[in-house]
Design a protein around this motif. Sequence first.
Motif, PDB file in Angstrom:
ATOM      1  N   PHE A   1     -32.872 -36.967 -31.587  1.00  0.00           N
ATOM      2  CA  PHE A   1     -31.789 -36.215 -32.227  1.00  0.00           C
ATOM      3  C   PHE A   1     -32.245 -35.779 -33.611  1.00  0.00           C
ATOM      4  CE2 PHE A   1     -29.723 -38.743 -29.064  1.00  0.00           C
ATOM      5  CZ  PHE A   1     -28.591 -38.051 -28.657  1.00  0.00           C
ATOM      6  N   HIS A   2     -32.165 -34.480 -33.885  1.00  0.00           N
ATOM      7  CA  HIS A   2     -32.563 -33.973 -35.197  1.00  0.00           C
ATOM      8  C   HIS A   2     -31.325 -33.740 -36.051  1.00  0.00           C
ATOM      9  CE1 HIS A   2     -35.469 -32.331 -37.989  1.00  0.00           C
ATOM     10  NE2 HIS A   2     -34.634 -31.329 -38.236  1.00  0.00           N
ATOM     11  N   ILE A   3     -31.301 -34.378 -37.225  1.00  0.00           N
ATOM     12  CA  ILE A   3     -30.212 -34.212 -38.186  1.00  0.00           C
ATOM     13  C   ILE A   3     -30.779 -33.418 -39.359  1.00  0.00           C
ATOM     14  CG2 ILE A   3     -28.428 -35.376 -39.522  1.00  0.00           C
ATOM     15  CD1 ILE A   3     -28.371 -35.995 -36.490  1.00  0.00           C
ATOM     16  N   PRO A   4     -30.560 -32.103 -39.407  1.00  0.00           N
ATOM     17  CA  PRO A   4     -31.294 -31.237 -40.339  1.00  0.00           C
ATOM     18  C   PRO A   4     -30.631 -31.093 -41.703  1.00  0.00           C
ATOM     19  CG  PRO A   4     -29.965 -29.883 -38.900  1.00  0.00           C
ATOM     20  CD  PRO A   4     -29.695 -31.325 -38.501  1.00  0.00           C
ATOM     21  N   PHE A   5     -30.233 -32.216 -42.301  1.00  0.00           N
ATOM     22  CA  PHE A   5     -29.543 -32.162 -43.589  1.00  0.00           C
ATOM     23  C   PHE A   5     -30.091 -33.216 -44.533  1.00  0.00           C
ATOM     24  CE2 PHE A   5     -26.348 -30.851 -40.392  1.00  0.00           C
ATOM     25  CZ  PHE A   5     -26.178 -29.530 -40.799  1.00  0.00           C
ATOM     26  N   CYS A   6     -30.099 -32.867 -45.827  1.00  0.00           N
ATOM     27  CA  CYS A   6     -30.462 -33.797 -46.888  1.00  0.00           C
ATOM     28  C   CYS A   6     -29.490 -33.597 -48.044  1.00  0.00           C
ATOM     29  CB  CYS A   6     -31.888 -33.546 -47.380  1.00  0.00           C
ATOM     30  SG  CYS A   6     -33.178 -33.924 -46.163  1.00  0.00           S
ATOM     31  N   ARG A   7     -29.424 -34.596 -48.906  1.00  0.00           N
ATOM     32  CA  ARG A   7     -28.566 -34.495 -50.089  1.00  0.00           C
ATOM     33  C   ARG A   7     -29.331 -33.919 -51.284  1.00  0.00           C
ATOM     34  NH1 ARG A   7     -24.790 -38.769 -49.991  1.00  0.00           N
ATOM     35  NH2 ARG A   7     -24.315 -38.309 -52.192  1.00  0.00           N
ATOM     36  N   SER A   8     -30.665 -33.907 -51.190  1.00  0.00           N
ATOM     37  CA  SER A   8     -31.484 -33.425 -52.295  1.00  0.00           C
ATOM     38  C   SER A   8     -32.758 -32.815 -51.721  1.00  0.00           C
ATOM     39  CB  SER A   8     -31.823 -34.584 -53.232  1.00  0.00           C
ATOM     40  OG  SER A   8     -32.694 -34.175 -54.266  1.00  0.00           O
ATOM     41  N   LEU A   9     -33.261 -31.768 -52.382  1.00  0.00           N
ATOM     42  CA  LEU A   9     -34.454 -31.086 -51.889  1.00  0.00           C
ATOM     43  C   LEU A   9     -35.717 -31.706 -52.481  1.00  0.00           C
ATOM     44  CD1 LEU A   9     -35.713 -28.701 -50.314  1.00  0.00           C
ATOM     45  CD2 LEU A   9     -35.515 -27.353 -52.426  1.00  0.00           C
ATOM     46  N   CYS A  10     -36.559 -32.257 -51.618  1.00  0.00           N
ATOM     47  CA  CYS A  10     -37.868 -32.755 -52.029  1.00  0.00           C
ATOM     48  C   CYS A  10     -38.864 -31.611 -51.888  1.00  0.00           C
ATOM     49  CB  CYS A  10     -38.294 -33.935 -51.158  1.00  0.00           C
ATOM     50  SG  CYS A  10     -37.172 -35.343 -51.212  1.00  0.00           S
ATOM     51  N   TRP A  11     -39.569 -31.294 -52.943  1.00  0.00           N
ATOM     52  CA  TRP A  11     -40.396 -30.089 -52.941  1.00  0.00           C
ATOM     53  C   TRP A  11     -41.595 -30.177 -52.011  1.00  0.00           C
ATOM     54  CZ3 TRP A  11     -40.491 -29.693 -59.017  1.00  0.00           C
ATOM     55  CH2 TRP A  11     -39.213 -29.319 -59.459  1.00  0.00           C
ATOM     56  N   TYR A  12     -42.037 -31.390 -51.674  1.00  0.00           N
ATOM     57  CA  TYR A  12     -43.206 -31.544 -50.804  1.00  0.00           C
ATOM     58  C   TYR A  12     -42.853 -31.386 -49.328  1.00  0.00           C
ATOM     59  CZ  TYR A  12     -41.343 -35.975 -49.280  1.00  0.00           C
ATOM     60  OH  TYR A  12     -40.526 -36.914 -48.725  1.00  0.00           O
ATOM     61  N   CYS A  13     -41.570 -31.406 -48.983  1.00  0.00           N
ATOM     62  CA  CYS A  13     -41.123 -31.571 -47.602  1.00  0.00           C
ATOM     63  C   CYS A  13     -41.580 -30.423 -46.702  1.00  0.00           C
ATOM     64  CB  CYS A  13     -39.597 -31.687 -47.572  1.00  0.00           C
ATOM     65  SG  CYS A  13     -38.932 -31.997 -45.923  1.00  0.00           S
ATOM     66  N   GLY A  14     -41.980 -30.789 -45.485  1.00  0.00           N
ATOM     67  CA  GLY A  14     -42.354 -29.796 -44.488  1.00  0.00           C
ATOM     68  C   GLY A  14     -41.443 -29.811 -43.282  1.00  0.00           C
ATOM     69  N   CYS A  15     -40.304 -30.504 -43.396  1.00  0.00           N
ATOM     70  CA  CYS A  15     -39.379 -30.647 -42.265  1.00  0.00           C
ATOM     71  C   CYS A  15     -38.361 -29.507 -42.224  1.00  0.00           C
ATOM     72  CB  CYS A  15     -38.626 -31.977 -42.349  1.00  0.00           C
ATOM     73  SG  CYS A  15     -39.697 -33.419 -42.332  1.00  0.00           S
ATOM     74  N   ALA A  16     -37.743 -29.336 -41.061  1.00  0.00           N
ATOM     75  CA  ALA A  16     -36.661 -28.372 -40.905  1.00  0.00           C
ATOM     76  C   ALA A  16     -35.372 -29.023 -41.383  1.00  0.00           C
ATOM     77  CB  ALA A  16     -36.536 -27.942 -39.441  1.00  0.00           C
ATOM     78  N   THR A  17     -34.958 -28.707 -42.612  1.00  0.00           N
ATOM     79  CA  THR A  17     -33.787 -29.348 -43.193  1.00  0.00           C
ATOM     80  C   THR A  17     -33.095 -28.422 -44.180  1.00  0.00           C
ATOM     81  OG1 THR A  17     -32.999 -31.386 -44.244  1.00  0.00           O
ATOM     82  CG2 THR A  17     -35.029 -30.422 -45.115  1.00  0.00           C
TER      83      THR A  17
END
Length: 449
Positions: free
Chosen positions: A55-71
Motif C-alpha cells: 500500500f502506497h501512502i503518498p503524503f508527508c508533513r514536510s518536504l525532505c529535499w533529498y527524497c526520490g519517492c512519489a509523495t
Amino acid sequence: MRPITLKTLAQRYAAPVPRYTSYPTAPHFTTAIGPRDTEAWISGLPADAPISLYFHIPFCRSLCWYCGCATTVVNSPQPVSAYLETLCEEMAHVAALVPASNRVTHLHWGGGSPNALSAGEIAVLAERTRDAFNIDATSEFAVEIDPRFMDQERVKAFLGAGVNRVSIGVQDFDPAVQRAINRHQSYELTADVAARLRDAGLTSLNVDLVYGLPGQTQASVERTVDQVLTLDPDRIAVFGYAHLPDKMRHQRLIDTNALAGPVDRLGQANRIARRILAHGYVRIGLDHFAKPDDPIAVGPVNRNFQGYTTDTAAALIGLGASSISRFPQGYTQNAVRVPDYQERVAKQRLGTARGLAFSGDDRIRAHVIERLMCDLTFSERDLRARFGAAAEPLIEEGALVLEADHDGITEPTDDGFRITEHGRAFVRSVCACFDIYLDQSTARHAAGV
C-alpha cells in the motif's frame, strides 16, 4: 601490473545504473498494458499460492529535499481521508478478483509516510484489509515511518493493527547535513520513538541510512552509524543518495557543490559497512545488514520494489498511487499523480496506468539479475535447471562478463562466477551487463557508486 586502487574502481564504475529492484525496470513500462491485464493476471493467480500486498501512502508533513519517492506534502487531513477512500475502493475490487484460497504472507505500507494517516485511519485501513483478504496468521506486516510525526496514538494504532516490523527513516543525525536536506530529526527523538514502539510490543526494528548527502564525510557518517547502533536495530539499510534534480525538482534546492564525488561516496559506504559489521551484523546483498538470527540473514533472500526481502509470494499486488505490482505474467503500475489515480479508480476500479508483459528472455535475465543482487552469484547449473536450453545465451554472456573483468570485481567458480568482496559495491554495474534495455533508455538513474 600495479594493483587497482579503490579510487580507480570508484571512478571507473561511477556511471549511473538502475537499482534493479525490478527487471525490466520501470522506465520501460508502456500503456500497452492496462487495467484489464491487471484484472486477468490477478484472477489467474494459482490457487493456494501466497501473495503479498503493498500500500502506497503518498503524503508527508514536510518536504525532505533529498527524497526520490512519489509523495506530496499535506497540511490538512482532507486530502489524506479522500485518498484513503479511493484506496479502499481499489482494494475492494482487487480482493474480489483474488482467489479465495490465496493467503497474504507479506503486507507492506510505504510512502511518503504511512504515519501521515491518523490513528483512526490506520485502524480503518488495517481492518478493511483483513476483511478483504485472507491474511496469514504468521504474515510479516511492515510499515515505513517518519519518527518526527509519530505520536503515541499512532504507535498504538500500528501495533494494534498487527504491525510487526517498522522501518525508521534516519538518513543522518548530523545537524549540518539535516539543514542541507531540510530534515531536522534528533537522535533523542528517534530513540524515544524506537523505545515506544518496542514497549508497545514491536518485534523487529529497521533503520534506513543514506550516504552521499550534502556535507557528509566519512567521519560524520561514522558518528551517525554509531548512534544508530545504540538503537539496536534488527536490520539496517544503507542507500546511496540519488541526485536527480531533472526528475525531482525539489532536489534543486540541494547545493550540488556540497555533494561528494564517487571516491568519497565509496569511502562513506565502506566506513559505514565496517562499523556495522564490527558490531556483529551480517551483510545482505549490496546495502542491507541484519543480525545473524534475523530471517533475512538466515535466507533465502529475494528482491522487490521495497528492496531486499524474505518474500517468496507468487505475486506482489500494489495498491495506491504509483504502486507497482508484479505477477507471473509481468508488471503493472498505477498512475503516479494522486488526482490521476483517483480518477482512474473512479472510472475503471483500478489505478493501472501502464505495465509490461514478460518475454521468455525477460524472465531469465530477471532471475540472473536478482540472484546477482541477492547472492552475488551467477550459477550455470541453476539457470539450466530452471530454464533449460533457453538459458544457454545468458550462460555465454556470463562467461564474457567474467572474461572481460580485469578489475577483480568477479571471480570464477566451478559453476560460473561470484562477485568478490571488493566488487560488492559495483554489483549493479555487473547486473547492467545483462540488461538489454539499458542502452535503449533515456531514463536517469542513480550513480553506480
